[in-house]
Motif scaffolding. Structure first.
Motif, PDB file in Angstrom:
ATOM      1  N   SER A   1      -2.683   6.537   7.447  1.00 60.41           N
ATOM      2  CA  SER A   1      -1.284   6.842   7.690  1.00 60.41           C
ATOM      3  C   SER A   1      -0.782   7.820   6.626  1.00 60.41           C
ATOM      4  CB  SER A   1      -0.497   5.539   7.610  1.00 60.41           C
ATOM      5  OG  SER A   1       0.860   5.797   7.691  1.00 60.41           O
TER       6      SER A   1
ATOM      7  N   ARG B   1       5.610   0.205   7.011  1.00 58.54           N
ATOM      8  CA  ARG B   1       5.314  -0.601   5.838  1.00 58.54           C
ATOM      9  C   ARG B   1       6.540  -0.865   4.982  1.00 58.54           C
ATOM     10  NH1 ARG B   1       0.803   2.525   3.336  1.00 58.54           N
ATOM     11  NH2 ARG B   1       1.364   4.015   4.957  1.00 58.54           N
TER      12      ARG B   1
ATOM     13  N   HIS C   1      -5.240   5.769  15.616  1.00 56.60           N
ATOM     14  CA  HIS C   1      -5.845   4.907  14.608  1.00 56.60           C
ATOM     15  C   HIS C   1      -6.915   4.015  15.189  1.00 56.60           C
ATOM     16  CE1 HIS C   1      -3.098   5.984  11.529  1.00 56.60           C
ATOM     17  NE2 HIS C   1      -2.054   5.694  12.261  1.00 56.60           N
TER      18      HIS C   1
ATOM     19  N   GLY D   1       5.009   7.702  10.474  1.00 57.98           N
ATOM     20  CA  GLY D   1       5.252   6.488  11.259  1.00 57.98           C
ATOM     21  C   GLY D   1       4.779   5.228  10.544  1.00 57.98           C
ATOM     22  N   GLY D   2       3.588   5.271  10.012  1.00 58.60           N
ATOM     23  CA  GLY D   2       3.027   4.102   9.355  1.00 58.60           C
ATOM     24  C   GLY D   2       3.737   3.780   8.050  1.00 58.60           C
ATOM     25  N   GLN D   3       4.192   4.812   7.350  1.00 53.66           N
ATOM     26  CA  GLN D   3       4.925   4.574   6.098  1.00 53.66           C
ATOM     27  C   GLN D   3       6.232   3.844   6.382  1.00 53.66           C
ATOM     28  OE1 GLN D   3       4.964   8.698   4.870  1.00 53.66           O
ATOM     29  NE2 GLN D   3       3.246   8.432   3.463  1.00 53.66           N
TER      30      GLN D   3
ATOM     31  N   LEU E   1      -5.583   0.120   6.587  1.00 56.99           N
ATOM     32  CA  LEU E   1      -4.264  -0.333   6.162  1.00 56.99           C
ATOM     33  C   LEU E   1      -3.830  -1.562   6.926  1.00 56.99           C
ATOM     34  CD1 LEU E   1      -1.644   2.445   5.773  1.00 56.99           C
ATOM     35  CD2 LEU E   1      -1.858   0.342   4.491  1.00 56.99           C
ATOM     36  N   ARG E   2      -4.174  -1.565   8.200  1.00 60.46           N
ATOM     37  CA  ARG E   2      -3.863  -2.711   9.030  1.00 60.46           C
ATOM     38  C   ARG E   2      -4.473  -3.944   8.405  1.00 60.46           C
ATOM     39  NH1 ARG E   2      -5.588  -1.132  14.758  1.00 60.46           N
ATOM     40  NH2 ARG E   2      -7.577  -1.966  14.099  1.00 60.46           N
TER      41      ARG E   2
ATOM     42  N   GLY F   1      -6.809   0.106  -3.228  1.00 57.42           N
ATOM     43  CA  GLY F   1      -6.033   1.210  -3.785  1.00 57.42           C
ATOM     44  C   GLY F   1      -5.068   1.758  -2.755  1.00 57.42           C
ATOM     45  N   THR F   2      -4.117   2.553  -3.233  1.00 61.26           N
ATOM     46  CA  THR F   2      -3.167   3.127  -2.283  1.00 61.26           C
ATOM     47  C   THR F   2      -3.513   4.586  -2.030  1.00 61.26           C
ATOM     48  OG1 THR F   2      -1.745   3.637  -4.142  1.00 61.26           O
ATOM     49  CG2 THR F   2      -1.194   1.677  -2.892  1.00 61.26           C
TER      50      THR F   2
ATOM     51  N   GLN G   1       4.184  11.566  19.015  1.00 61.74           N
ATOM     52  CA  GLN G   1       4.109  10.189  18.522  1.00 61.74           C
ATOM     53  C   GLN G   1       5.430   9.499  18.844  1.00 61.74           C
ATOM     54  OE1 GLN G   1       3.181   9.837  14.308  1.00 61.74           O
ATOM     55  NE2 GLN G   1       2.658   7.694  14.530  1.00 61.74           N
TER      56      GLN G   1
ATOM     57  N   GLU H   1      -1.062   9.451  19.289  1.00 58.73           N
ATOM     58  CA  GLU H   1      -0.967   8.003  19.486  1.00 58.73           C
ATOM     59  C   GLU H   1      -0.302   7.645  20.811  1.00 58.73           C
ATOM     60  OE1 GLU H   1      -0.395   5.497  16.362  1.00 58.73           O
ATOM     61  OE2 GLU H   1      -0.584   6.978  14.776  1.00 58.73           O
TER      62      GLU H   1
ATOM     63  N   MET I   1       1.222   1.061  14.155  1.00 51.75           N
ATOM     64  CA  MET I   1       1.031   2.487  13.887  1.00 51.75           C
ATOM     65  C   MET I   1       0.272   2.805  12.610  1.00 51.75           C
ATOM     66  SD  MET I   1       4.260   4.517  15.369  1.00 51.75           S
ATOM     67  CE  MET I   1       5.527   3.531  14.628  1.00 51.75           C
ATOM     68  N   VAL I   2      -0.539   1.876  12.137  1.00 55.25           N
ATOM     69  CA  VAL I   2      -1.290   2.196  10.923  1.00 55.25           C
ATOM     70  C   VAL I   2      -2.785   2.119  11.202  1.00 55.25           C
ATOM     71  CG1 VAL I   2       0.584   1.377   9.461  1.00 55.25           C
ATOM     72  CG2 VAL I   2      -1.281  -0.158  10.027  1.00 55.25           C
TER      73      VAL I   2
ATOM     74  N   SER J   1      -0.376   3.587  21.415  1.00 53.07           N
ATOM     75  CA  SER J   1      -0.443   2.590  20.343  1.00 53.07           C
ATOM     76  C   SER J   1       0.540   1.446  20.540  1.00 53.07           C
ATOM     77  CB  SER J   1      -0.259   3.245  18.976  1.00 53.07           C
ATOM     78  OG  SER J   1       1.015   3.808  18.881  1.00 53.07           O
TER      79      SER J   1
ATOM     80  N   GLY K   1       0.788  -1.225   0.000  1.00 46.07           N
ATOM     81  CA  GLY K   1       0.000   0.000   0.000  1.00 46.07           C
ATOM     82  C   GLY K   1       0.820   1.274   0.000  1.00 46.07           C
ATOM     83  N   LEU K   2       2.062   1.193  -0.466  1.00 42.96           N
ATOM     84  CA  LEU K   2       2.866   2.412  -0.528  1.00 42.96           C
ATOM     85  C   LEU K   2       3.026   2.862  -1.965  1.00 42.96           C
ATOM     86  CD1 LEU K   2       5.774   1.683   1.969  1.00 42.96           C
ATOM     87  CD2 LEU K   2       4.028   3.449   2.204  1.00 42.96           C
TER      88      LEU K   2
END
Ligand code: ATP
Ligand code: ATP
Ligand code: MG
Ligand code: MG
Lengths: 330, 333
Positions: B51, A161, B220, A156-158, A188-189, B283-284, B105, B187, A183-184, B190, A140-141
Motif C-alpha cells: 500500500s 489503517r 493486492h 487507499g490502504g493508508q 500488511l493485511r 518494519g514499516t 480504485q 482494484e 484495500m491493503v 476488492s 505499520g504507518l
C-alpha cells in the motif's frame, strides 16, 4: 455470563418512501457478544447481505425495525446518560469505506486527536502526539507520512489503517471492524489482522470482523457467521465451517476462492450460478417467504419455497438449508 | 525474431522511465520513479505491491490524471505509436476511452449518486464529441450494459439501487465504451465477494478478448492475479522491483520483497501454512520523504548485504526461460 451487546431477533427494513420498494436488509437475526469471554467473530457475506446493517445496529446508529438491541441486557433506548457514555467507549468501530468517513477539509490528525481529547488519554499536546504516533506505528504507518496530510493525500490502504489506529486508541471492549483490510496488500493485511488478534488476546477485546473475504476470516476468527441476503446461511466454529461447508452457498464461496498458484485455476465446472441482475433481489422483499438462496442453488427443491429454519447439525453449528432437516432431527 | 513496431508482437502499451512526484510542504514525494514495463496486445499484466507503493499513481499518470501538487516528471507511455505523456489536453481527451481507459480504485463509490446510469455512460462519450442521436445513444447503452452482463433496465436506475457487483459492472461498461487498446483496472473487485469477483473478472476477460485489448490489473490479491494475468510487476516505494511471467514470480520470486510478499499469503490458500500463522513483512514501509539510501528495501531485507545501503539496484535480467525475461532490481544478482 455477562452479555456486553446483544441483537435479539432483529430485523431491518429499508425504504419507506411511497414509491420505493421495501428491502429487508436483515431478517430475524440474533447474536450476542459475551463480556467475560472475548472472541473474534467473523461476519462473512456478499455485498448487500446485511453486514454493515448489523454493524450499524450494534453501534446504535440505526434502530431495528423489529427486535431489540441490548447493552448489558438493557435496550439501547433505555440507557441512562452515563450508561450511554460508557456504551460509546466500550463499542468502537472501524468503518468500511475510508473515503467516506473522513472530513475532507480536516487533516487526518483531527480524526486522531478528537478521541484522545474526548477520552482524556493524554495530559498534554506532546503526550497526545506521542500516543498517536505510537498507535500509527503499530498499524505499520509512518507518522511523518501520515500526520499533517489531508485524506486525499493518502493512498487507499493508508487511509484504512488510520481508521484502525483510531479504534485502537480508545481501548474499547468490542471493536466492530467493517472490512478493515479490503484495500491493503497481503503482508500488511497479515500485520493488521495480527494487531486485531493481539487486541483480542492481550487486552481482552472482542472483535466482530466483517468481511467478504473468507480467507482472512478463517485466519483470525474463532466463530463465523455466513450471511446471505439478510439471513444466516450457516454459523459455527470457523474451522469446521470452512473445511466442511454445509450450506450450498458456503460451498460456492469456498470453491470460488482464487488460489495463488499458476497450476490451480478456478475450479472448473463449479456452478457459478448467474447473479440476479438486481441488487435488492426480489427475494429481499417482505412478502418473500422462501429460502433466499433457492434461485441460485443447484440443490433447490420444492420445499425451498418455504424458508428453512436454522437446523442444528453439530453442537456449535447451525445451517439454514432443508438438505439438513433429517440430520438435524436425528 | 525482431518485433516490428506494428506487428502482432508490438506492445499495446510501452512505458519507459515514468516518474511522478507530489510536491508537498514537507518535500518532494517520488511516488513513481523510473517505472518501465510493457504489455503486449491481448495480454494481461498485474501490478502488485505494498500500500502506498505507487500503483494508483502509475495508473493515474498513464491517464494524465495527476493533479497538483503532483506532476509527471519524466518518461514516455506509448500506445499505437503515440506518446500519451506528450499529448496536449485536447488530444489526451480524445485518447481517453478510445486508446486507454481506467476503472478507478473505489470506482463503485465514485459513480455520481444523483445521475442515472445511462447518463453517466453518455457523459464519457460526450467528451468525444460523438455525434449520436438519442436513439443511437440508447442502442449503444443497451449494448454496453448487455455486454457487461446487466439488463438494459439498469440504465434507468441510480447507483444506490445497484449492488456493489452491479456498480462495478457499470464502471466497466464506461471503460469499454469506446473500445480502448488498453484497460487499466485499479482494484476492480476488492470490495466484492469471491463469487461476484470471479464473475466480473470472467466478464472483463471476455470483453478484452473481443476488443483485443491489453489489461493492466492493479491489486493486492495474488490469488486473483494468479487466475487472471500473464505477467506480473511488483512495486516497492515508487519503483518497479521485479517483473516476469506469473509463473516465474510465483514459483521463483527473486527479489526478497517479492519472496516475502508471497510468503505472507494466508493459509487457506496454501498447504504449507497453519491457520493463524500470519506473516507480515516486519518494519514499516519507508517514508517517501526520506527514502533509505541505496536499495529502498534494505532496512527490512533479511538478505541485505554491506553494499545495499550505498548502491541503488536497477532492473536486471535474472532468469531468461523461453524468451520471457524475469527482471529484478536487487544487488544479490
Ligand atoms: N439507507 C438505506 N436505504 C435503503 N437501502 C439500504 C440502506 N442501507 C442499506 N440498504 C440495503 O440493505 C441491504 C444490506 O446492505 P448492507 O450495507 O448491510 O450490506 P453489506 O453486507 O454491508 O454489503 P457491502 O459488502 O456491499 O458493504 C442492501 O440491499 C442495501 O441496498
Ligand atoms: N495528492 C497527493 N499528495 C501527496 N502525496 C500523495 C498524493 N497522492 C498520493 N500520495 C502519496 O503517494 C504515494 C503513492 O500513492 P498511491 O495511491 O499511488 O499508492 P498505491 O500503491 O495505489 O497504494 P494502495 O495500494 O494503498 O492504493 C503514497 O505514499 C501516497 O501517500
Ligand atoms: Mg458493508
Ligand atoms: Mg491504490
Amino acid at each position: 455470563m455477562a452479555t456486553l451487546v446483544e441483537l435479539r431477533n432483529t430485523s431491518k427494513t429499508f425504504g419507506t418512501g411511497w414509491f420505493s420498494r421495501k428491502t429487508v436488509a436483515l431478517r430475524d437475526f440474533s447474536m450476542a457478544v459475551d463480556e467475560d469471554e472475548p472472541t473474534i467473530t467473523a461476519l462473512v457475506g456478499e455485498s448487500g447481505s446485511g453486514k454493515t446493517t448489523i454493524a450499524r445496529l450494534i453501534l446504535g446508529l440505526i434502530p431495528p425495525t423489529t427486535g431489540e438491541v441490548l447493552y448489558r441486557d438493557k435496550p439501547l433506548l433505555e440507557l441512562s446518560r452515563t450508561e450511554r457514555q460508557q456504551f460509546r467507549r466500550d463499542v468502537q468501530v472501524i468503518f468500511q469505506d475510508p473515503f467516506e468517513v473522513y472530513n475532507p477539509f480536516y487533516k487526518v490528525d483531527h480524526a486522531l486527536h478528537l478521541p484522545v481529547r474526548k477520552a482524556g488519554l493524554a495530559s498534554s499536546r506532546d503526550e497526545a502526539v506521542e500516543v498517536i504516533e505510537g498507535t500509527l506505528r503499530q498499524v505499520g504507518l509512518n507518522p511523518r507520512d501520515t500526520l499533517g496530510r489531508y485524506p486525499h493525500q493518502l493512498s487507499g490502504g493508508q487511509r484504512q489503517r488510520v481508521m484502525v489506529a483510531r479504534a485502537l486508541l480508545l481501548s474499547p471492549k468490542l471493536i466492530v471492524a467493517d472490512e478493515p483490510v479490503s484495500m491493503v496488500d497481503a503482508s500488511l493485511r497479515a500485520t493488521i489482522l495480527e494487531n486485531l488478534r493481539q487486541l483480542n488476546t492481550e487486552f481482552g477485546i472482542s472483535i466482530i470482523y466483517i468481511t467478504h473475504d473468507l480467507t482472512t476470516a478463517y485466519e483470525i476468527s474463532e466463530k463465523i457467521v455466513v450471511l446471505y441476503r439478510g439471513v444466516i446461511a450457516e454459523q459455527g466454529d470457523v474451522v469446521p465451517v470452512v473445511q466442511e461447508p454445509e450450506h450450498p452457498y458456503t460451498q460456492l464461496l469456498i470453491g470460488s476462492i482464487p488460489m495463488p498458484d499458476p497450476d490451480q485455476k478456478w475450479q472448473q465446472g463449479l456452478e457459478v450460478v448467474a447473479p440476479s441482475t438486481d441488487a435488492t433481489a426480489e427475494t429481499m422483499t417482505a412478502d418473500y417467504a422462501g429460502c433466499q438462496f433457492a434461485d441460485r442453488c443447484p440443490h433447490a427443491m420444492e420445499m425451498c419455497s418455504e424458508s428453512p429454519p436454522l437446523y442444528q447439525t453439530a453442537s456449535n453449528r447451525v445451517v439454514s438449508c432443508h438438505l439438513y432437516r433429517e440430520e438435524a432431527a436425528a | 525474431m525482431a518485433a516490428s513496431t506494428n506487428g502482432p508482437q508490438s506492445p499495446a502499451l510501452d512505458v519507459k522511465n515514468l516518474g511522478v512526484s507530489y510536491f508537498t510542504s514537507s518535500g518532494e514525494v517520488k511516488a513513481a520513479d523510473g517505472v518501465t514495463f510493457s504489455i503486449m496486445s491481448g495480454k494481461r499484466m498485474g501490478l502488485v505491491g505494498e500500500s502506498g507503493s505507487g500503483k494508483t499513481t502509475t495508473a493515474l499518470a498513464l491517464m494524465r490524471l495527476i493533479k497538483p501538487p503532483g506532476r509527471i516528471t519524466s518518461g514516455t507511455a506509448v500506445i499505437d505509436n503515440t506518446d500519451l505523456l506528450s499529448l496536449n489536453d485536447e488530444e489526451m481527451r480524445n485518447a481517453k476511452l478510445s486508446k486507454i481507459a481506467l476503472v478507478p480504485q473505489g470506482a463503485m463509490n465514485s459513480l455520481n449518486p444523483v445521475a442515472k446510469v445511462k447518463n453517466q455512460i453518455i457523459d464519457g462519450l460526450r467528451d468525444h464529441d460523438a455525434d449520436y442521436s438519442a436513439n443511437q445513444y440508447r442502442e449503444l447503452i443497451n449494448e454496453l450494459l448487455t455486454k457487461v452482463g446487466l439488463s438494459p433496465q439498469v440504465g434507468d436506475m441510480y447507483p444506490h439501487e445497484l449492488s456493489g457487483g452491479m456498480k462495478q459492472r457499470v464502471t466497466i461498461a464506461i471503460a469499454i465504451s469506446m473500445g480502448p487498446n488498453v484497460i487499466i483496472a485499479d482494484e476492480p473487485t476488492s470490495a466484492l465477494d469471491v463469487v461476484v469477483q470471479r464473475q466480473i473478472m470472467e466478464t472483463l476477460a471476455e470483453l478484452q478478448e473481443e476488443l483485443g485489448a491489453a489489461i493492466l490489473l492493479i491489486g493486492h490479491d495474488i490469488g486473483l492475479m494468479a487466475q487472471f494475468v500473464d505477467t506480473l510487476g511488483v512495486m516497492y516505494a515508487g519503483r518497479l522491483v521485479e517483473t516476469g511471467t506469473l509463473r516465474q514470480l510465483l514459483r521463483e520470486p527473486k527479489h526478497p520483497y517479492t519472496q516475502m510478499l508471497i510468503d505472507s499469503l494466508p493459509s487457506l490458500e496454501r498447504q504449507d501454512r497453519k491457520r493463524g500463522d500470519l506473516r507480515g513483512i516486519p518494519g514499516t514501509a519507508p517514508s517517501l520523504y526520506a527514502l533509505p539510501s541505496g536499495c529502498p528495501f534494505h532496512p527490512r531485507c533479511p538478505q541485505a548485504m554491506d553494499i545495499c545501503p550505498s548502491e541503488e539496484p536497477v532492473l536486471k535480467v535474472v532468469n531468461d526461460d523461453n524468451q520471457s525475461e524475469q527482471l529484478a532490481a536487487c544487488l544479490l544478482y
